[in-house]
Enzyme design. Structure first.
Site, mmCIF file in Angstrom:
data_model
loop_
_atom_site.group_PDB
_atom_site.id
_atom_site.type_symbol
_atom_site.label_atom_id
_atom_site.label_comp_id
_atom_site.label_asym_id
_atom_site.label_seq_id
_atom_site.Cartn_x
_atom_site.Cartn_y
_atom_site.Cartn_z
ATOM 1 N N GLU A 39 25.312 42.589 47.749
ATOM 2 C CA GLU A 39 24.920 41.254 48.221
ATOM 3 C C GLU A 39 26.105 40.533 48.854
ATOM 4 O O GLU A 39 27.242 40.685 48.401
ATOM 5 C CB GLU A 39 24.366 40.431 47.050
ATOM 6 C CG GLU A 39 23.038 40.999 46.577
ATOM 7 C CD GLU A 39 22.448 40.316 45.346
ATOM 8 O OE1 GLU A 39 21.230 40.428 45.151
ATOM 9 O OE2 GLU A 39 23.195 39.681 44.581
ATOM 10 N N CYS A 62 30.399 46.896 39.258
ATOM 11 C CA CYS A 62 31.785 46.592 38.870
ATOM 12 C C CYS A 62 32.098 47.284 37.548
ATOM 13 O O CYS A 62 31.254 47.346 36.661
ATOM 14 C CB CYS A 62 31.981 45.081 38.724
ATOM 15 S SG CYS A 62 33.709 44.634 38.471
ATOM 16 N N CYS A 110 33.454 41.476 32.656
ATOM 17 C CA CYS A 110 33.569 40.040 32.361
ATOM 18 C C CYS A 110 32.216 39.588 31.815
ATOM 19 O O CYS A 110 31.186 39.776 32.468
ATOM 20 C CB CYS A 110 33.943 39.265 33.615
ATOM 21 S SG CYS A 110 35.441 39.877 34.387
ATOM 22 N N CYS A 163 29.556 37.394 33.800
ATOM 23 C CA CYS A 163 29.259 37.730 35.197
ATOM 24 C C CYS A 163 28.062 38.682 35.292
ATOM 25 O O CYS A 163 28.029 39.711 34.616
ATOM 26 C CB CYS A 163 30.503 38.364 35.812
ATOM 27 S SG CYS A 163 30.203 39.072 37.436
ATOM 28 N N CYS A 220 28.459 31.736 42.254
ATOM 29 C CA CYS A 220 29.545 32.525 41.691
ATOM 30 C C CYS A 220 29.138 33.202 40.385
ATOM 31 O O CYS A 220 28.628 32.535 39.477
ATOM 32 C CB CYS A 220 30.678 31.546 41.415
ATOM 33 S SG CYS A 220 32.234 32.231 41.757
#
Ligand code: SF4
Length: 344
Positions: A92, A112, A116, A119, A337
């Site tokens: 994205e 990823c 985290c 996220c 974010c």
């Protein structure tokens, strides 16, 4: 055997291809310009090349291009693009328009490997790094979109989408080189920000290479134990090493570092958290971006009370540290974010 993507070759490699096939090497310059400056999507578009050369290129290479797969528009004008890669994987990228600027938020990996906790991308396992052309094409697509939808050119790029850019260092750096070069998109490196969780060794390497873009660190806590609890990989790269690498960066690059900082209820909303952040910033020439948390459906992370964020800002100001509060954009389409997770 599958054909190689010609955009994985450097200019010198393309020139060599022509020399090896008994053509003049200036054909390499022409092809390179078609690939990056003019974003040709097939060899037949390269009209200043004889048909015979176009056929040889077609027999030897492919030009892989990303495709716009889905588009979602937020009521605040933010646009989230689902991008299909040549192997059908999806990432994205987001166009974020404000009065002053139009920013492209770019992905660097499919998924990823860092975990985290706050996220959404971390819920997708890392499948692969994006290639140079896949990073470049996201910027090109958003640049075109910006002209059509917003009537303004793209002004800024942030590497803040899916993935950790420093875990795909070589391709990200090569893509930035082409994005900023005259034979690419000619954007100013001053308008590019690379946002990382902070890998000290690579931060120092970038400083040694005298990169010209800006650096942002997703810090979120200046207390080691708290940072480790929300960003588990940080047990490998502790805050002392991170501080040292950021000072090294500043001494060579001479640009303030942006500290990205989300405040959560019950996690980093205490006086001791604010004081630790002030102490961190007093050592590193920096400014702080306080970011509103965007929910990802995990109940252990709750947005802090606005009063706490104001308290952070007041105390930072009293300590002569510049800070801004970044309001979230595109929350209604999961484009803000930390929300990118291929849900469209
Ligand atoms: S915040 Fe960045 S590094 Fe951390 S999991 Fe999400 S995409 Fe990866």
């Amino acid at each position: 055997m599958s054909k190689k993507d010609i955009r994985s070759l450097s200019l010198d490699q393309i020139k060599n291809f022509f020399l090896e096939n008994s053509f003049n090497e200036y054909r390499g310059d022409q092809v390179y310009s078609w690939l990056w400056e003019k974003s040709a999507i097939n060899f037949q578009q390269m009209t200043n090349l004889p048909k015979s050369i176009r056929s040889i290129l077609e027999d030897s290479f492919v030009i892989n291009h990303i495709k716009l797969h889905t588009i979602q528009k937020s009521k605040d004008g933010t646009i989230k693009n689902g991008i299909k890669l040549f192997d059908d994987l999806i990432v994205e990228s987001v166009l974020i328009p404000t009065k002053k600027r139009i920013t492209a938020c770019i992905s660097s990996q499919v998924g990823c490997s860092l975990n985290c906790k706050f996220c959404a991308t971390s819920k997708l396992k890392r499948i692969r790094n994006l290639n140079v052309d896949e990073i470049f094409d996201q910027v090109k697509i958003i640049g075109d979109q910006s002209k059509i939808v917003c009537n303004r050119p793209l002004s800024n790029i942030v590497f803040m989408g899916m993935g950790e850019p420093l875990m795909n260092y070589n391709n990200v750096i090569k893509a930035i080189e082409i994005i900023t070069s005259k034979s690419g998109l000619g954007m100013s490196p001053k308008r590019i920000t690379l946002s990382t969780v902070g890998i000290p060794k690579i931060i120092k390497k970038m400083a040694d290479e005298k990169v010209k873009f800006k650096l942002a660190i997703s810090l979120h806590s200046a207390i080691q134990s708290i940072r480790e609890s929300i960003m588990p990989f940080s047990n490998k790269f502790n805050l002392i090493e991170l501080e040292e690498s950021l000072l090294y960066w500043f001494n060579l690059i001479k640009k303030k570092i942006t500290i990205e900082y989300i405040v959560w209820n019950g996690i980093n909303d205490k006086e001791s958290d604010i004081l630790a952040l002030i102490e961190f910033c007093n050592k590193i020439p920096s400014k702080v971006n306080l970011i509103e948390y965007n929910p990802i459906g995990d109940s252990s992370f709750k947005k802090a009370n606005r009063k706490v964020i104001d308290e952070y800002q007041l105390k930072l100001r009293n300590a002569n540290i510049v800070s801004t509060i970044r309001r979230s954009r595109g929350i209604d389409i999961d484009a803000a974010c930390g929300q990118l997770a291929n849900k469209s």
